[in-house]
Motif scaffolding. Structure first.
Motif, mmCIF file in Angstrom:
data_model
loop_
_atom_site.group_PDB
_atom_site.id
_atom_site.type_symbol
_atom_site.label_atom_id
_atom_site.label_comp_id
_atom_site.label_asym_id
_atom_site.label_seq_id
_atom_site.Cartn_x
_atom_site.Cartn_y
_atom_site.Cartn_z
ATOM 1 N N MET A 99 -50.504 -0.786 0.968
ATOM 2 C CA MET A 99 -49.075 -1.021 0.451
ATOM 3 C C MET A 99 -48.186 0.298 1.609
ATOM 4 S SD MET A 99 -49.427 -2.170 -2.495
ATOM 5 C CE MET A 99 -47.519 -2.094 -3.683
ATOM 6 N N LYS A 100 -49.181 1.157 1.868
ATOM 7 C CA LYS A 100 -48.321 1.990 2.496
ATOM 8 C C LYS A 100 -47.885 1.230 3.937
ATOM 9 C CE LYS A 100 -50.147 6.507 1.292
ATOM 10 N NZ LYS A 100 -51.201 7.482 1.874
ATOM 11 N N THR A 101 -49.417 0.234 4.034
ATOM 12 C CA THR A 101 -48.539 -0.688 5.605
ATOM 13 C C THR A 101 -47.954 -1.455 5.416
ATOM 14 O OG1 THR A 101 -51.010 -0.239 6.595
ATOM 15 C CG2 THR A 101 -50.166 -1.827 7.598
ATOM 16 N N LEU A 102 -47.758 -2.454 3.887
ATOM 17 C CA LEU A 102 -47.002 -2.965 3.831
ATOM 18 C C LEU A 102 -45.112 -1.996 4.053
ATOM 19 C CD1 LEU A 102 -48.878 -5.183 1.192
ATOM 20 C CD2 LEU A 102 -48.031 -6.179 3.054
ATOM 21 N N ALA A 103 -45.088 -1.514 3.522
ATOM 22 C CA ALA A 103 -43.478 -0.568 3.591
ATOM 23 C C ALA A 103 -43.286 -0.506 4.544
ATOM 24 C CB ALA A 103 -43.892 0.535 2.724
ATOM 25 N N ARG A 104 -44.674 0.056 5.642
ATOM 26 C CA ARG A 104 -44.199 0.162 6.478
ATOM 27 C C ARG A 104 -43.207 -1.307 7.096
ATOM 28 N NH1 ARG A 104 -48.065 3.116 8.041
ATOM 29 N NH2 ARG A 104 -49.547 1.341 9.215
ATOM 30 N N HIS A 105 -44.451 -2.027 6.768
ATOM 31 C CA HIS A 105 -43.802 -3.244 7.739
ATOM 32 C C HIS A 105 -42.361 -3.583 7.434
ATOM 33 C CE1 HIS A 105 -45.522 -7.738 9.796
ATOM 34 N NE2 HIS A 105 -44.741 -7.292 9.771
ATOM 35 N N LEU A 106 -42.399 -3.668 6.186
ATOM 36 C CA LEU A 106 -41.014 -4.319 5.676
ATOM 37 C C LEU A 106 -39.698 -3.124 6.100
ATOM 38 C CD1 LEU A 106 -42.196 -4.429 2.201
ATOM 39 C CD2 LEU A 106 -41.172 -6.408 3.076
ATOM 40 N N SER A 107 -39.962 -1.607 6.656
ATOM 41 C CA SER A 107 -38.970 -1.023 6.992
ATOM 42 C C SER A 107 -38.828 -1.303 8.824
ATOM 43 C CB SER A 107 -38.922 0.192 6.885
ATOM 44 O OG SER A 107 -38.424 0.629 7.421
ATOM 45 N N GLN A 108 -39.880 -1.687 9.154
ATOM 46 C CA GLN A 108 -39.246 -2.757 10.524
ATOM 47 C C GLN A 108 -38.934 -3.715 10.820
ATOM 48 O OE1 GLN A 108 -43.941 -1.585 11.153
ATOM 49 N NE2 GLN A 108 -43.395 0.439 12.240
ATOM 50 N N ALA A 109 -39.464 -4.385 10.189
ATOM 51 C CA ALA A 109 -38.896 -6.072 9.687
ATOM 52 C C ALA A 109 -37.388 -5.336 9.534
ATOM 53 C CB ALA A 109 -39.597 -6.546 9.339
ATOM 54 N N TYR A 110 -36.995 -4.519 8.240
ATOM 55 C CA TYR A 110 -35.348 -4.775 8.426
ATOM 56 C C TYR A 110 -35.028 -4.042 9.563
ATOM 57 C CZ TYR A 110 -30.790 -3.653 5.919
ATOM 58 O OH TYR A 110 -30.278 -3.419 5.773
ATOM 59 N N THR A 111 -35.610 -3.271 9.716
ATOM 60 C CA THR A 111 -34.520 -2.329 11.302
ATOM 61 C C THR A 111 -34.677 -3.547 11.910
ATOM 62 O OG1 THR A 111 -35.942 -0.747 10.760
ATOM 63 C CG2 THR A 111 -34.672 -0.619 12.780
ATOM 64 N N VAL A 112 -35.415 -4.076 12.641
ATOM 65 C CA VAL A 112 -35.395 -5.495 13.738
ATOM 66 C C VAL A 112 -34.253 -6.299 13.235
ATOM 67 C CG1 VAL A 112 -36.377 -7.599 15.092
ATOM 68 C CG2 VAL A 112 -37.830 -5.039 14.429
#
Length: 122
Positions: A9-22
């Motif tokens: 869940m932490k990894t997915l949350a981080r990936h969601l945040s990073q993808a949104y930033t991009v």
């Protein structure tokens, strides 16, 4: 939740945040720049903003293929977020993999569009 589920869940949350930033940065570099909410934002702000990008994709003065990439990136990101929401209520490994797959596809489509934008800067 088990430790492995918490880590997923932490990894997915981080990936969601990073993808949104991009995605937000990509949108600022579109032929007609679009500003997405950034900083300390929640899904209440991000989801409607990403949906709005999907609504106005055809208005971007880009070839149809690049419009499709933008639309797909938004769609994959929203799909990943939706699946993440399901995982919070009912974690299942297959569902976590599905969320990750959506985010990988989001990354890939954004990458292709970023390359096109870089190649076509004025």
């Amino acid at each position: 939740m088990a430790d492995s589920e918490d880590q997923a869940m932490k990894t997915l949350a981080r990936h969601l945040s990073q993808a949104y930033t991009v995605l937000a940065t990509l949108c600022l570099n579109l032929p007609v720049p679009v500003t997405l909410p950034t900083g300390a934002v929640s899904n209440v702000e991000t989801v409607p903003a990403v949906r709005r990008i999907m609504d106005i994709t055809e208005d971007q003065p880009m070839p149809e293929e690049q419009q499709a990439l933008l639309f797909a990136a938004c769609s994959f990101w929203l799909g990943g977020l939706d699946i993440y929401g399901l995982l919070i209520r009912d974690f299942h490994t297959a569902r976590a993999h599905s969320a990750a797959a959506n985010l990988i596809m989001c990354d890939d489509t954004m990458h292709d569009l970023i390359v096109w934008l870089a190649d076509n800067q004025k």
